[in-house]
Design an enzyme around this catalytic site. Structure first.
Site, PDB file in Angstrom:
ATOM      1  N   SER A   1      14.647  11.237  -2.854  1.00 17.31           N
ATOM      2  CA  SER A   1      14.155  12.491  -2.382  1.00 17.31           C
ATOM      3  C   SER A   1      14.635  13.608  -3.215  1.00 17.31           C
ATOM      4  O   SER A   1      15.922  13.272  -3.818  1.00 17.31           O
ATOM      5  CB  SER A   1      14.705  12.736  -0.929  1.00 17.31           C
ATOM      6  OG  SER A   1      13.993  13.731  -0.191  1.00 17.31           O
TER       7      SER A   1
ATOM      8  N   GLU B   1       9.713  30.332 -10.106  1.00 13.84           N
ATOM      9  CA  GLU B   1       8.256  30.589  -9.433  1.00 13.84           C
ATOM     10  C   GLU B   1       8.327  29.879  -7.930  1.00 13.84           C
ATOM     11  O   GLU B   1       7.028  29.722  -7.587  1.00 13.84           O
ATOM     12  CB  GLU B   1       7.122  30.042 -10.566  1.00 13.84           C
ATOM     13  CG  GLU B   1       7.295  30.787 -11.941  1.00 13.84           C
ATOM     14  CD  GLU B   1       8.096  30.143 -12.651  1.00 13.84           C
ATOM     15  OE1 GLU B   1       8.232  30.600 -13.695  1.00 13.84           O
ATOM     16  OE2 GLU B   1       9.048  29.249 -12.301  1.00 13.84           O
ATOM     17  N   SER B   2       9.370  29.283  -7.561  1.00 14.14           N
ATOM     18  CA  SER B   2       9.535  28.706  -6.323  1.00 14.14           C
ATOM     19  C   SER B   2      10.060  27.187  -6.417  1.00 14.14           C
ATOM     20  O   SER B   2      11.079  26.870  -6.656  1.00 14.14           O
ATOM     21  CB  SER B   2       8.259  28.903  -5.250  1.00 14.14           C
ATOM     22  OG  SER B   2       8.592  28.480  -4.066  1.00 14.14           O
TER      23      SER B   2
ATOM     24  N   HIS C   1       9.203  13.173  -2.053  1.00 12.76           N
ATOM     25  CA  HIS C   1       9.967  12.080  -1.072  1.00 12.76           C
ATOM     26  C   HIS C   1       9.102  10.996  -1.161  1.00 12.76           C
ATOM     27  O   HIS C   1       7.916  11.038  -1.186  1.00 12.76           O
ATOM     28  CB  HIS C   1      10.089  12.363   0.415  1.00 12.76           C
ATOM     29  CG  HIS C   1      11.042  11.251   0.824  1.00 12.76           C
ATOM     30  ND1 HIS C   1      12.340  11.576   1.084  1.00 12.76           N
ATOM     31  CD2 HIS C   1      10.718  10.217   1.674  1.00 12.76           C
ATOM     32  CE1 HIS C   1      12.855  10.488   1.565  1.00 12.76           C
ATOM     33  NE2 HIS C   1      12.103   9.785   1.706  1.00 12.76           N
TER      34      HIS C   1
ATOM     35  N   CYS D   1       4.436  30.633  -7.267  1.00 12.96           N
ATOM     36  CA  CYS D   1       3.958  32.026  -6.989  1.00 12.96           C
ATOM     37  C   CYS D   1       3.775  32.700  -8.489  1.00 12.96           C
ATOM     38  O   CYS D   1       4.283  31.908  -9.412  1.00 12.96           O
ATOM     39  CB  CYS D   1       4.869  33.023  -5.992  1.00 12.96           C
ATOM     40  SG  CYS D   1       6.652  32.946  -6.754  1.00 12.96           S
TER      41      CYS D   1
ATOM     42  N   GLN E   1      19.950  -9.256 -11.443  1.00 11.66           N
ATOM     43  CA  GLN E   1      20.198  -7.847 -10.684  1.00 11.66           C
ATOM     44  C   GLN E   1      19.746  -6.804 -11.503  1.00 11.66           C
ATOM     45  O   GLN E   1      19.521  -6.993 -12.673  1.00 11.66           O
ATOM     46  CB  GLN E   1      21.649  -7.747 -10.325  1.00 11.66           C
ATOM     47  CG  GLN E   1      22.555  -8.072 -11.291  1.00 11.66           C
ATOM     48  CD  GLN E   1      23.914  -8.794 -10.904  1.00 11.66           C
ATOM     49  OE1 GLN E   1      24.278  -8.841  -9.882  1.00 11.66           O
ATOM     50  NE2 GLN E   1      24.428  -9.546 -11.906  1.00 11.66           N
TER      51      GLN E   1
ATOM     52  N   ASP F   1      32.410  -6.999 -15.885  1.00 18.73           N
ATOM     53  CA  ASP F   1      33.101  -5.773 -16.657  1.00 18.73           C
ATOM     54  C   ASP F   1      34.225  -5.974 -17.492  1.00 18.73           C
ATOM     55  O   ASP F   1      34.643  -4.939 -18.363  1.00 18.73           O
ATOM     56  CB  ASP F   1      33.292  -4.562 -15.373  1.00 18.73           C
ATOM     57  CG  ASP F   1      34.235  -5.365 -14.389  1.00 18.73           C
ATOM     58  OD1 ASP F   1      33.773  -5.480 -13.157  1.00 18.73           O
ATOM     59  OD2 ASP F   1      35.332  -5.347 -14.852  1.00 18.73           O
TER      60      ASP F   1
ATOM     61  N   GLY G   1      29.205 -19.426 -11.759  1.00 20.71           N
ATOM     62  CA  GLY G   1      30.614 -19.642 -11.484  1.00 20.71           C
ATOM     63  C   GLY G   1      30.576 -20.892 -10.238  1.00 20.71           C
ATOM     64  O   GLY G   1      31.630 -21.706 -10.146  1.00 20.71           O
TER      65      GLY G   1
ATOM     66  N   ASP H   1      29.139  -8.012  -3.783  1.00 22.13           N
ATOM     67  CA  ASP H   1      29.050  -8.479  -2.295  1.00 22.13           C
ATOM     68  C   ASP H   1      28.180  -9.616  -2.403  1.00 22.13           C
ATOM     69  O   ASP H   1      27.424 -10.000  -3.026  1.00 22.13           O
ATOM     70  CB  ASP H   1      28.401  -7.225  -1.710  1.00 22.13           C
ATOM     71  CG  ASP H   1      29.324  -6.006  -1.836  1.00 22.13           C
ATOM     72  OD1 ASP H   1      28.878  -4.899  -2.194  1.00 22.13           O
ATOM     73  OD2 ASP H   1      30.519  -6.108  -1.854  1.00 22.13           O
TER      74      ASP H   1
END
Ligand code: SAM
Length: 425
Positions: free
Chosen positions: A55, A62-63, A68, A83, A172, A227, A279, A300
């Site tokens: 979103s 101009e506005s 979304h 406008c 991933q 990492d 692993g 996770d």
């Protein structure tokens, strides 16, 4: 001028779901659509929702342009409100191409019909003076937010909108973004993994407590940890002879080497054997009693890491530890995914013994709730709450300039709030 503004309500359909879920691409294209039509962009604010959807709004002189998306339907609802002389159909055509919309509908309506409005007489000079004081920034502020959430709570980080790395690996989606507050950061799928400015909380607490409690660690196995922060900390201990790291996703290692060098700092250490592989399979084949320390630095319990929470996996970890060995596992949070947290501890107590699976709590600001845990499996008689040599531990903290870990915190981290004790019961 018959109307103050022009409003085009657009339905883009059959769009690419990937684009519909890419906050950086959508922010870039919405800003581009405004600029293409000659608008002056003042501000852009965009949010990425988990599990999907974006979103956002681009405020223009101009506005505004707003959007979304529903990636699951390949659909975007877009508002082009302008406008003045600006032709918003130019923005429409631009976005239709950017979103690869297969079809669309658009409804144009005039807003603020002057015939229906009564102009208020007011001293325009005061207004004009205010307007003249307004200095167009010439560059626009970007408010792009990345959100890691579950169905009940979320953590959002503002980021610069720049995407330094964005690759869908076989396992991933690997992204490197930059947060004004936390520096460069790694996300896997839509979860924060580590950031430059708070990674030391996690990496010092996953490594040093066990190193200090054991006192004579020579051979270490690290599962995950792509990492590089965990092996960096372990290899600070001169007594360590060998660290084997098994990371399933080479893309994570490459992205961190390139964009997070302060974390991925020890990949060239000669004591490190870096293996790109699963692993779970590696531990299954591991020699019995091989390791002093086995660290599970996994993500996770979803995707490739789901198996890193299974009883079978931890049984194999138990077998791979020598008689005095210590297992450390990324233990999730007692306030974010309580079930995984409690189930993991039940598994470890079942394998190592009722009082051989202590839990330490620590804080990572960029993990949802900030409260996180490491869970232990003690194969021998080592007491995790104490030190093989406290003086040596204190000296190490000073010598290495550790920023989170110290010996008081080490012991204190095992003191659990009552609600956590109840959860583990
Ligand atoms: N600090 C993070 C956290 O608490 O979620 C974990 C960081 S580390 C980046 C997690 C790593 O585990 C990822 O690079 C991921 O690819 C790796 N991983 C996940 N499943 C794995 C598996 N089965 N074998 C080896 N590595 C795995």
């Amino acid at each position: 001028m018959s109307a103050l503004g022009n409003h085009i309500l657009v339905e883009f359909m059959g769009c690419s779901p990937e684009i519909m879920n890419d906050v950086s691409a959508i922010e870039r294209d919405m800003v581009g659509a405004a600029q293409k039509a000659g608008a002056t962009v003042i501000n852009s604010t965009f949010h990425h929702f988990n599990p999907y959807g974006v979103s956002g709004v681009v405020v223009i002189q101009e506005s505004h342009l707003a959007i979304h998306t529903w990636p699951e339907y390949g659909y975007a609802a877009v508002d082009l409100f302008t406008c003045g002389e600006m032709d918003a159909w130019i923005s429409f055509d631009f976005l239709k191409d950017c979103f690869q919309a297969k079809n669309y509908s658009a409804l144009e309506m005039k807003r603020g019909s002057v015939n229906l409005l009564t102009r208020n007489d007011f001293d325009i000079s005061t207004m004009r003076q205010k307007a003249d004081e307004w200095v167009n920034p010439g560059m626009y502020t970007r408010n792009v937010w990345f959100t890691d959430k579950d169905e009940n709570q979320a953590l959002s980080l503002k980021y610069t909108g720049e995407v330094f790395h964005d690759v869908q690996s076989p396992f991933q989606r690997v992204r490197i973004l930059e947060s004004p507050k936390y520096g460069k950061l790694l996300t896997l799928d839509d979860m924060f993994m580590t950031t430059e400015n708070d990674e030391f909380h996690y990496h010092e607490m996953i490594s040093h407590p066990a190193m200090m409690a054991h006192g004579n660690v020579k051979n270490v196995l690290v599962i995950g940890g792509g990492d590089g922060g965990t092996v960096r900390e372990i290899l600070k201990h001169e007594g360590v002879e060998k660290v084997t790291m098994v990371e399933i996703d080479g893309e994570v290692i490459e992205a961190c080497k390139k964009h997070l060098p302060s974390i991925a700092a020890a990949f060239d250490d000669p004591r490190l054997e870096l293996i790109v592989g699963d692993g779970i399979e590696y531990v299954k084949q591991a020699a019995a009693g091989a390791y002093d320390l086995l660290v599970v630095d996994g993500s996770d319990p979803v995707g490739p890491a789901e198996g890193l929470f299974s009883v079978e996996f931890y049984q194999n970890c138990y077998n791979a530890l020598n008689e005095n060995g210590i297992l450390i596992a990324q233990g999730e949070s007692p306030k974010f995914n309580e079930n995984a947290f409690a189930e993991l501890n039940a598994t470890l107590r079942g394998l190592f013994g009722e009082d051989k699976a202590p839990v330490s709590l620590f804080y990572v600001p960029t993990y949802p709730t900030g409260m996180w845990s490491f869970q232990y499996g003690i194969k021998g008689n080592i007491n995790m709450k104490s030190f093989a040599d406290q003086a040596a531990a204190d000296a190490f903290v000073d010598a290495k300039g550790l920023r989170y870990y110290n010996t008081e915190l080490h012991t204190a981290s095992f003191a659990l709030p009552n609600f956590v004790k109840d959860l583990l019961k």
